[in-house]
Design a protein around this motif. Structure first.
Motif, PDB file in Angstrom:
ATOM      1  N   GLY A  64       0.826  -1.076  -0.073  1.00  0.00           N
ATOM      2  CA  GLY A  64       0.019  -0.089  -0.084  1.00  0.00           C
ATOM      3  C   GLY A  64       1.043   1.411  -0.149  1.00  0.00           C
ATOM      4  O   GLY A  64       0.266   2.233  -0.243  1.00  0.00           O
ATOM      5  N   SER A  68      -2.270  -8.093 -14.022  1.00  0.00           N
ATOM      6  CA  SER A  68      -2.614  -7.616 -12.355  1.00  0.00           C
ATOM      7  C   SER A  68      -1.261  -7.981 -11.391  1.00  0.00           C
ATOM      8  O   SER A  68      -0.892  -9.003 -11.268  1.00  0.00           O
ATOM      9  CB  SER A  68      -3.881  -8.467 -11.749  1.00  0.00           C
ATOM     10  OG  SER A  68      -4.820  -8.100 -12.679  1.00  0.00           O
ATOM     11  N   ASP A 123       0.554  -6.685  -7.501  1.00  0.00           N
ATOM     12  CA  ASP A 123       0.534  -5.962  -6.199  1.00  0.00           C
ATOM     13  C   ASP A 123       1.035  -4.734  -6.310  1.00  0.00           C
ATOM     14  O   ASP A 123       0.860  -3.887  -5.547  1.00  0.00           O
ATOM     15  CB  ASP A 123       0.856  -7.002  -5.008  1.00  0.00           C
ATOM     16  CG  ASP A 123      -0.063  -8.231  -5.059  1.00  0.00           C
ATOM     17  OD1 ASP A 123      -1.243  -8.244  -5.313  1.00  0.00           O
ATOM     18  OD2 ASP A 123       0.525  -9.279  -5.018  1.00  0.00           O
ATOM     19  N   ALA A 144      -4.840   4.705 -10.633  1.00  0.00           N
ATOM     20  CA  ALA A 144      -5.893   3.832  -9.909  1.00  0.00           C
ATOM     21  C   ALA A 144      -5.030   2.528  -9.559  1.00  0.00           C
ATOM     22  O   ALA A 144      -5.381   2.099  -8.299  1.00  0.00           O
ATOM     23  CB  ALA A 144      -6.462   3.243 -11.303  1.00  0.00           C
ATOM     24  N   ARG A 145      -3.935   2.229  -9.803  1.00  0.00           N
ATOM     25  CA  ARG A 145      -3.034   1.133  -9.323  1.00  0.00           C
ATOM     26  C   ARG A 145      -2.308   1.568  -8.042  1.00  0.00           C
ATOM     27  O   ARG A 145      -2.307   0.859  -7.191  1.00  0.00           O
ATOM     28  CB  ARG A 145      -1.851   0.616 -10.273  1.00  0.00           C
ATOM     29  CG  ARG A 145      -2.465  -0.459 -11.240  1.00  0.00           C
ATOM     30  CD  ARG A 145      -2.497  -0.005 -12.769  1.00  0.00           C
ATOM     31  NE  ARG A 145      -2.906  -0.867 -13.678  1.00  0.00           N
ATOM     32  CZ  ARG A 145      -4.146  -0.720 -14.259  1.00  0.00           C
ATOM     33  NH1 ARG A 145      -4.924   0.559 -14.221  1.00  0.00           N
ATOM     34  NH2 ARG A 145      -4.692  -1.490 -15.214  1.00  0.00           N
ATOM     35  N   ASP A 165      -3.530   3.591  -5.920  1.00  0.00           N
ATOM     36  CA  ASP A 165      -4.554   3.594  -4.963  1.00  0.00           C
ATOM     37  C   ASP A 165      -5.351   2.322  -4.457  1.00  0.00           C
ATOM     38  O   ASP A 165      -5.649   2.069  -3.464  1.00  0.00           O
ATOM     39  CB  ASP A 165      -5.796   4.532  -5.480  1.00  0.00           C
ATOM     40  CG  ASP A 165      -5.732   5.905  -5.746  1.00  0.00           C
ATOM     41  OD1 ASP A 165      -4.548   6.519  -5.212  1.00  0.00           O
ATOM     42  OD2 ASP A 165      -6.387   6.379  -6.370  1.00  0.00           O
ATOM     43  N   SER A 166      -4.969   1.261  -5.207  1.00  0.00           N
ATOM     44  CA  SER A 166      -5.261  -0.188  -4.954  1.00  0.00           C
ATOM     45  C   SER A 166      -4.258  -0.970  -4.852  1.00  0.00           C
ATOM     46  O   SER A 166      -4.528  -2.312  -4.196  1.00  0.00           O
ATOM     47  CB  SER A 166      -6.111  -0.550  -5.994  1.00  0.00           C
ATOM     48  OG  SER A 166      -5.202  -0.934  -7.401  1.00  0.00           O
ATOM     49  N   GLY A 167      -2.773  -0.570  -4.703  1.00  0.00           N
ATOM     50  CA  GLY A 167      -1.695  -1.256  -4.665  1.00  0.00           C
ATOM     51  C   GLY A 167      -0.472  -0.638  -3.981  1.00  0.00           C
ATOM     52  O   GLY A 167      -0.746   0.480  -3.237  1.00  0.00           O
TER      53      GLY A 167
END
Length: 220
Positions: free
Chosen positions: A31, A140, A142, A167-168, A170-172
């Protein structure tokens, strides 16, 4: 999580030994969005290749609990005798993704037109970067590694890259190197400076960029 434990990296060429890193130890949590500053030749690209597993350390240990992309813009991941489309299909098989879904994404994102079905050896460096960016985002991961490639292409392509990378992030997890402080602050929340084989972390990207700038001024 990505953890370096006493990692050193050396290259030997024509009887000479060049030490890039000495006993690097650090940890990046899932994160995080990390900006890495450093002068040309400091080892930024080498660091990303080590994180990705594209290269191995000369000594020490690297532990990964995240699936990590190859460095975006790393052209050596492609077979230059194969077409861009065949490279995309091959990588899709390696990562157990649907080949046609990956190819459709790359075709739409990279906008290479008829060149997608031509050998990569016929591509310009910018076209290779587009292909690498498209394939990386079609798979995809992480953790995404970005090595100066977001500047490739025209304004429309750069804006699309920005949107997809945000976008990536924010999600990883995102690890980015760049000489552009604005870009680093745009994407990242934490900074680090690579200097003389050491990697020093800072709470903010602005502080890391300021330290990096001061080090460069001392050398000039």
């Amino acid at each position: 999580m990505i953890e370096f434990r006493n990692v050193s990296k050396m290259y030997q060429t024509r009887g000479l030994t060049r030490r890039v890193f000495s006993d690097l130890s650090f940890r990046i949590e899932a994160g995080e969005s990390l900006a890495v500053c450093g002068a040309n030749g400091a080892g930024k690209s080498t660091l990303l290749r080590l994180i990705a597993g594209v290269e191995h350390p000369s000594s020490g240990h690297i532990e990964r609990s995240m699936r990590t992309s190859w460095p975006i813009g790393f052209a050596s991941c492609f077979d230059r005798t194969m077409t861009g489309a065949d490279n995309a299909r091959f990588i899709a098989r390696i990562y157990e993704h649907d080949e046609e879904e990956v190819l459709n994404y790359v075709e739409d994102f990279a906008q290479l037109g008829v060149y997608l079905r031509q050998p990569v050896s016929t591509y310009s460096s910018g076209m290779v970067s587009r292909l690498a960016f498209g394939v990386s985002l079609a798979i995809s991961f992480d953790c995404y590694l970005v090595d100066e490639v977001a500047a490739a292409g025209d304004v429309r392509f750069r804006r699309r890259c920005e949107t997809e990378l945000m976008a990536r992030r924010d999600s990883g997890t995102l690890i980015m190197t760049s000489h552009d402080p604005y870009m680093l602050e745009q994407y990242c929340t934490r900074g680090a400076v690579l200097y003389s084989g050491a990697l020093v972390f800072f709470d903010t990207v602005a502080e890391a960029c300021e330290v990096h700038h001061s080090l460069q001024m001392r050398q000039n």
